[in-house]
Design an enzyme around this catalytic site. Structure first.
Site, PDB file in Angstrom:
ATOM      1  N   GLU A  77       4.556  -9.265   2.975  1.00 63.24           N
ATOM      2  CA  GLU A  77       5.363  -8.861   4.129  1.00 63.24           C
ATOM      3  C   GLU A  77       5.272  -9.867   5.265  1.00 63.24           C
ATOM      4  O   GLU A  77       6.273 -10.134   5.953  1.00 63.24           O
ATOM      5  CB  GLU A  77       4.927  -7.471   4.602  1.00 63.24           C
ATOM      6  CG  GLU A  77       5.331  -6.336   3.681  1.00 63.24           C
ATOM      7  CD  GLU A  77       4.498  -6.246   2.418  1.00 63.24           C
ATOM      8  OE1 GLU A  77       4.956  -5.593   1.446  1.00 63.24           O
ATOM      9  OE2 GLU A  77       3.390  -6.835   2.385  1.00 63.24           O
ATOM     10  N   HIS A 146       3.178   6.141   1.595  1.00 62.40           N
ATOM     11  CA  HIS A 146       4.630   6.056   1.481  1.00 62.40           C
ATOM     12  C   HIS A 146       5.340   7.056   2.392  1.00 62.40           C
ATOM     13  O   HIS A 146       6.463   7.467   2.115  1.00 62.40           O
ATOM     14  CB  HIS A 146       5.080   6.296   0.029  1.00 62.40           C
ATOM     15  CG  HIS A 146       4.603   5.266  -0.935  1.00 62.40           C
ATOM     16  ND1 HIS A 146       3.341   5.299  -1.489  1.00 62.40           N
ATOM     17  CD2 HIS A 146       5.210   4.155  -1.442  1.00 62.40           C
ATOM     18  CE1 HIS A 146       3.190   4.269  -2.310  1.00 62.40           C
ATOM     19  NE2 HIS A 146       4.322   3.555  -2.291  1.00 62.40           N
TER      20      HIS A 146
END
Length: 355
Positions: A77, A146
């Site tokens: 990321e 998540h």
């Protein structure tokens, strides 16, 4: 609708026609249109190319626009956003995807130290016109890795805009506006409502966007100005400030309780439409704030402070906040953590007690 809708450009496929779309399809349409209109728009991220993204939001884009404009990245990321910042400085308009908002933290340094400050520290010589898309929020049994809602972190960082749609119509119009904007924008997508609105009752049949008015989306180009909230429901008894999934949960609770609440969908947290908020609270005299993120230092705290500062003499009851708890998002206790109908109804009773 009151939103600014521009006529489709000459390269739009079908003029002013509309089509039933879920939020994934609307987001895909926005990227497709912007890539067609502007050759500088680039889509990048983990599995966004041939695979079309874990939620299929980028499906078909690589086949249409090519591997140099829609491409997969390594699982890094920090690297994804770092490369995007460099692309933006050189004149491109990258739209990087962070597969889940829970994984955005390695990219914080690039977003905060580089993207957010590039225009300022270069005295306007360079900009960082990147739009970071990322699914966020719970309601899908994703557990602690998540389901997080980190939007409050980015509203604290000067130089970054934060956008959260609650319908397919808004998602497409806001995403187009974000891609065209010259400042870095975090575009958080509430994944619980990708396929349909959610009333907060996990044990009821799921709904889809095909029967919802906001599922009717123009197939061509249009945009919704950033920084403009939307009054989802007009009312006189109190003001509810919400965004994303919580807009629909609040609307369902209000429909069941019969309280004449005004629901304001913020749509963009930064820039914030404080004028609409102030006008609504001064009219109703009561304010409730609902979001899924943790309570301490959540964006609701900023909203509460702003309402207190601007509307103190109009308030007839203390401001109420209904939020997630200050814990990781639990898998086994998902619906205890989620700010659902029971907790929202309890807050409504409290704030309306002396009405």
């Amino acid at each position: 609708m009151s939103d600014m809708i521009e006529a489709p450009g000459s390269d739009a496929a079908d003029g002013g026609e509309t089509s039933r779309m879920n939020m994934i399809q609307a987001i895909n349409s926005a990227m497709d249109i912007m890539m067609t209109r502007d050759p500088d728009v680039i889509v990048m991220g983990e599995d966004v190319g041939y695979f079309g993204g874990v939620f299929r939001a980028t499906a078909g884009l690589q086949a249409k626009h090519g591997k140099t404009r829609v491409f997969d990245t390594p699982i890094t990321e920090c690297g994804i956003i770092g490369v995007a910042v460099g692309m933006g400085a050189y004149g491109l308009r990258p739209v990087p995807e962070i597969q889940f908002a829970d994984y955005i933290y390695p990219a914080l340094d690039q977003l905060v130290s580089e993207a957010a400050r590039l225009r300022y520290r270069s005295a306007g010589e360079f900009t960082s016109p990147i739009t970071v898309r990322s699914p966020f929020g719970g309601g899908i049994f994703g557990g602690q890795t998540h389901s997080q809602s980190p939007e409050g972190l980015f509203t604290h960082m000067s130089g970054i805009k934060t956008v959260i749609p609650s319908t397919p119509y808004d998602a497409k119009g806001l995403l187009i506006a974000a891609i065209e904007d010259n400042d870095p924008t975090l575009f958080f997508e509430p994944k619980r409502i990708y396929n349909g609105p959610f009333d907060g009752y996990w044990d009821r049949p799921s709904q889809n966007w095909s029967k919802h008015p906001a599922g009717e989306v123009p197939t061509g180009y249009y945009k919704i100005e950033l920084g403009k909230a939307k009054i989802v429901r007009a009312g006189e008894a109190l003001t509810i400030l919400a965004y994303g999934t919580m807009v629909h949960v609040c609307a369902a609770v209000i429909a069941e309780t019969g309280i004449d609440a005004e629901i304001v969908d913020l749509r963009t947290l930064v820039p914030l439409d404080i004028e609409t908020i102030e006008a609504s609270v001064k009219k109703t005299g009561r304010c409730m704030i609902v979001h899924e993120a943790t309570r301490t230092s959540g964006f609701g705290a900023e909203l509460s402070a702003l309402v207190q500062e601007r509307c103190f003499y109009h308030l007839e009851a203390p401001i109420e906040r209904v939020t997630g708890f200050d814990t990781p998002y639990p898998h086994s206790l998902e619906w205890a953590y989620f700010p659902g109908p029971v907790r929202i109804t309890e807050a409504l009773k409290k704030i309306m007690k002396d009405a």
